[in-house]
Motif scaffolding. Sequence first.
Motif, PDB file in Angstrom:
ATOM      1  N   MET A 172       0.773  -1.093   0.170  1.00 26.21           N
ATOM      2  CA  MET A 172       0.040   0.209  -0.028  1.00 26.21           C
ATOM      3  C   MET A 172       1.103   1.227   0.063  1.00 26.21           C
ATOM      4  SD  MET A 172      -2.929  -0.849   2.797  1.00 26.21           S
ATOM      5  CE  MET A 172      -2.718   0.641   3.399  1.00 26.21           C
ATOM      6  N   HIS A 173       0.380   2.147  -0.535  1.00 24.68           N
ATOM      7  CA  HIS A 173       1.221   3.448  -0.690  1.00 24.68           C
ATOM      8  C   HIS A 173       0.431   4.793  -0.227  1.00 24.68           C
ATOM      9  CE1 HIS A 173       4.595   1.463  -2.896  1.00 24.68           C
ATOM     10  NE2 HIS A 173       3.483   1.061  -3.517  1.00 24.68           N
ATOM     11  N   GLY A 174       0.964   5.570   0.115  1.00 24.15           N
ATOM     12  CA  GLY A 174       0.376   7.078   0.509  1.00 24.15           C
ATOM     13  C   GLY A 174       1.419   7.993   0.491  1.00 24.15           C
ATOM     14  N   SER A 175       0.694   9.277   0.633  1.00 28.53           N
ATOM     15  CA  SER A 175       1.479  10.411   0.535  1.00 28.53           C
ATOM     16  C   SER A 175       0.735  11.632   1.175  1.00 28.53           C
ATOM     17  CB  SER A 175       2.098  10.782  -0.742  1.00 28.53           C
ATOM     18  OG  SER A 175       0.773  11.292  -1.586  1.00 28.53           O
ATOM     19  N   CYS A 176       1.561  12.963   1.635  1.00 23.24           N
ATOM     20  CA  CYS A 176       1.024  13.963   1.780  1.00 23.24           C
ATOM     21  C   CYS A 176       0.624  14.593   0.675  1.00 23.24           C
ATOM     22  CB  CYS A 176       2.197  14.769   2.744  1.00 23.24           C
ATOM     23  SG  CYS A 176       3.371  15.408   1.816  1.00 23.24           S
ATOM     24  N   LEU A 177      -0.118  15.739   0.985  1.00 24.74           N
ATOM     25  CA  LEU A 177      -0.714  16.413  -0.262  1.00 24.74           C
ATOM     26  C   LEU A 177       0.409  17.046  -1.482  1.00 24.74           C
ATOM     27  CD1 LEU A 177      -3.174  17.946  -1.589  1.00 24.74           C
ATOM     28  CD2 LEU A 177      -2.778  19.986   0.074  1.00 24.74           C
ATOM     29  N   CYS A 178       1.668  17.387  -0.931  1.00 27.95           N
ATOM     30  CA  CYS A 178       2.656  17.999  -1.643  1.00 27.95           C
ATOM     31  C   CYS A 178       3.420  16.712  -2.267  1.00 27.95           C
ATOM     32  CB  CYS A 178       3.371  19.051  -0.777  1.00 27.95           C
ATOM     33  SG  CYS A 178       4.327  18.528   0.239  1.00 27.95           S
TER      34      CYS A 178
END
Length: 129
Positions: free
Chosen positions: A1-7
Amino acid sequence: MHGSCLCGAVQLEIQEPLEHSPEACHCSQCRKHTGNFWTGINVRRTALQVRGAESVRWYQSSEKIQRGSCSICGSTLFWNPTIEDYKWTAVAMGCIDTPLNLKISKHTFVDDKGGYYEIADDAPQSQGF
């Protein structure tokens, strides 16, 4: 699974399988930190890899809890207990990019919820953890 902040300065990789379901917290601290209620999922710390960790700003919000946000865009990312030998970090569901077929499994601190919304699902509700 992957994710990130807005920027995109902070990127997450979570090794599956997930061992918990998402939980929602309605306490005043979570509402102030996120702008609404917090929805996160506990992830085993050994299963969480953070790239761009130097961009995570930690705030000690209580004696045993720190909250992590991106220092560049302000995205809410983590709820992290500082209890010795605690093995979990809660990751904000909103920063996970991988499509998941999960539902909130529990609502906590419901007496502290904002008056501007209703809890409309059938998940169990409690006054604490």
